[in-house]
Design a protein around this motif. Structure first.
Motif, PDB file in Angstrom:
ATOM      1  N   VAL A  55       0.826  -1.212   0.000  1.00 52.78           N
ATOM      2  CA  VAL A  55       0.000   0.000   0.000  1.00 52.78           C
ATOM      3  C   VAL A  55       0.859   1.260   0.000  1.00 52.78           C
ATOM      4  O   VAL A  55       0.543   2.233  -0.689  1.00 52.78           O
ATOM      5  CB  VAL A  55      -0.965  -0.024   1.207  1.00 52.78           C
ATOM      6  CG1 VAL A  55      -1.578   1.325   1.473  1.00 52.78           C
ATOM      7  CG2 VAL A  55      -2.060  -1.037   0.963  1.00 52.78           C
TER       8      VAL A  55
ATOM      9  N   GLN B  14       1.638   2.910  -3.150  1.00 49.44           N
ATOM     10  CA  GLN B  14       0.520   3.505  -3.886  1.00 49.44           C
ATOM     11  C   GLN B  14       0.078   4.865  -3.335  1.00 49.44           C
ATOM     12  O   GLN B  14      -0.722   5.554  -3.973  1.00 49.44           O
ATOM     13  CB  GLN B  14      -0.693   2.564  -3.850  1.00 49.44           C
ATOM     14  CG  GLN B  14      -0.442   1.188  -4.402  1.00 49.44           C
ATOM     15  CD  GLN B  14      -0.178   1.199  -5.889  1.00 49.44           C
ATOM     16  OE1 GLN B  14      -0.765   1.965  -6.635  1.00 49.44           O
ATOM     17  NE2 GLN B  14       0.742   0.355  -6.322  1.00 49.44           N
TER      18      GLN B  14
ATOM     19  N   PHE C  41      -6.008  -1.725   2.718  1.00 45.67           N
ATOM     20  CA  PHE C  41      -6.163  -1.559   1.272  1.00 45.67           C
ATOM     21  C   PHE C  41      -7.307  -0.624   0.872  1.00 45.67           C
ATOM     22  O   PHE C  41      -7.568  -0.456  -0.313  1.00 45.67           O
ATOM     23  CB  PHE C  41      -6.337  -2.922   0.603  1.00 45.67           C
ATOM     24  CG  PHE C  41      -5.061  -3.701   0.506  1.00 45.67           C
ATOM     25  CD1 PHE C  41      -4.090  -3.354  -0.422  1.00 45.67           C
ATOM     26  CD2 PHE C  41      -4.813  -4.766   1.356  1.00 45.67           C
ATOM     27  CE1 PHE C  41      -2.893  -4.059  -0.512  1.00 45.67           C
ATOM     28  CE2 PHE C  41      -3.623  -5.477   1.276  1.00 45.67           C
ATOM     29  CZ  PHE C  41      -2.663  -5.121   0.338  1.00 45.67           C
TER      30      PHE C  41
ATOM     31  N   TYR D 191      -6.304   1.961  -1.721  1.00 47.33           N
ATOM     32  CA  TYR D 191      -5.300   1.446  -2.656  1.00 47.33           C
ATOM     33  C   TYR D 191      -5.313   2.189  -3.994  1.00 47.33           C
ATOM     34  O   TYR D 191      -4.265   2.459  -4.573  1.00 47.33           O
ATOM     35  CB  TYR D 191      -5.543  -0.053  -2.868  1.00 47.33           C
ATOM     36  CG  TYR D 191      -4.524  -0.737  -3.742  1.00 47.33           C
ATOM     37  CD1 TYR D 191      -3.264  -1.064  -3.243  1.00 47.33           C
ATOM     38  CD2 TYR D 191      -4.816  -1.087  -5.060  1.00 47.33           C
ATOM     39  CE1 TYR D 191      -2.325  -1.714  -4.029  1.00 47.33           C
ATOM     40  CE2 TYR D 191      -3.884  -1.740  -5.854  1.00 47.33           C
ATOM     41  CZ  TYR D 191      -2.639  -2.043  -5.334  1.00 47.33           C
ATOM     42  OH  TYR D 191      -1.715  -2.688  -6.126  1.00 47.33           O
TER      43      TYR D 191
ATOM     44  N   GLY E   5     -10.665   0.345  -6.366  1.00 47.84           N
ATOM     45  CA  GLY E   5      -9.697  -0.230  -5.439  1.00 47.84           C
ATOM     46  C   GLY E   5      -9.980  -1.689  -5.154  1.00 47.84           C
ATOM     47  O   GLY E   5      -9.062  -2.520  -5.137  1.00 47.84           O
TER      48      GLY E   5
ATOM     49  N   VAL F  46      -7.274  -4.467  -5.998  1.00 45.03           N
ATOM     50  CA  VAL F  46      -6.744  -5.289  -4.910  1.00 45.03           C
ATOM     51  C   VAL F  46      -6.896  -6.773  -5.263  1.00 45.03           C
ATOM     52  O   VAL F  46      -5.987  -7.568  -5.024  1.00 45.03           O
ATOM     53  CB  VAL F  46      -7.430  -4.934  -3.566  1.00 45.03           C
ATOM     54  CG1 VAL F  46      -7.179  -5.984  -2.504  1.00 45.03           C
ATOM     55  CG2 VAL F  46      -6.951  -3.566  -3.081  1.00 45.03           C
TER      56      VAL F  46
END
Length: 187
Positions: A10, A13, A49, A52, A87, A91
């Motif tokens: 993470v 990002q 996440f 993300y 996201g 993910v």
């Protein structure tokens, strides 16, 4: 996936500020999960996440929404909503997480939805009340979250809708639906 690996993925990002927010959401989600009987590991993973895709280019997110047949009405509303469903998709695709409870908690952490699960509420609320957040009404929701998850959740949605209305911004229909669903089942 362990915490350290997830956080490393993470961190690549996010900006430093958003990474600190993510740590706050993670810690808050664990506390809420413990209090309300949610699987702590799943809540931790979803929290890590949840943002993300936050800094992915808007064009990339728009393309994913179209290509993956996500609700097209998302494109008519503020692009701040997009990173949640995009996201969840990324993910699953890039990180390999397939747990639907975790992915749905990521997917609905900005808009909400009808019949939200406990983990979805925990992530939504943890994102709203994490310790780095400072805005009118957040302390009231923090206090409510110590006693009653749904009441805190309702208040957070109410605050968000009032904020958007004061700014003359449209409100995504699922947010209204979430609020109505909770209020109608509660009272």
């Amino acid at each position: 996936m362990n915490r350290e690996t997830a956080l490393k993925l993470v961190k690549e990002q996010l900006t430093d500020h958003r990474y600190q927010h993510t740590i706050g959401v993670m810690e808050t989600s664990i506390l809420l999960a413990q209090k309300y009987g949610v699987d702590e590991k799943k809540a931790e993973l979803a929290a890590i996440f949840h943002d993300y895709a936050k800094f992915r280019p808007k064009e990339e997110m728009k393309e994913i929404i179209i290509q993956e047949n996500m609700p097209k009405d998302l494109l008519e509303y503020n692009s701040e909503l997009w990173h949640a469903p995009v996201g969840a998709y990324l993910v699953a695709k890039e990180v390999g997480i397939k747990d639907e409870e975790v992915l749905n908690a990521i997917r609905y952490h900005t808009s909400g939805r009808k019949h939200m699960t406990l983990i979805e509420k925990v992530i939504y609320l943890a994102d709203y009340i994490e310790p780095g957040r400072y805005f009118p009404g957040v302390d009231e929701v923090r206090e409510l979250a110590k006693e009653e998850l749904d009441q805190a959740f309702i208040q957070s949605i109410k605050n968000t809708m009032i904020f958007l209305m004061k700014k003359n911004q449209p409100i995504y229909p699922d947010t209204f639906i979430t609020y109505n669903d909770l209020v109608m089942r509660r009272f």
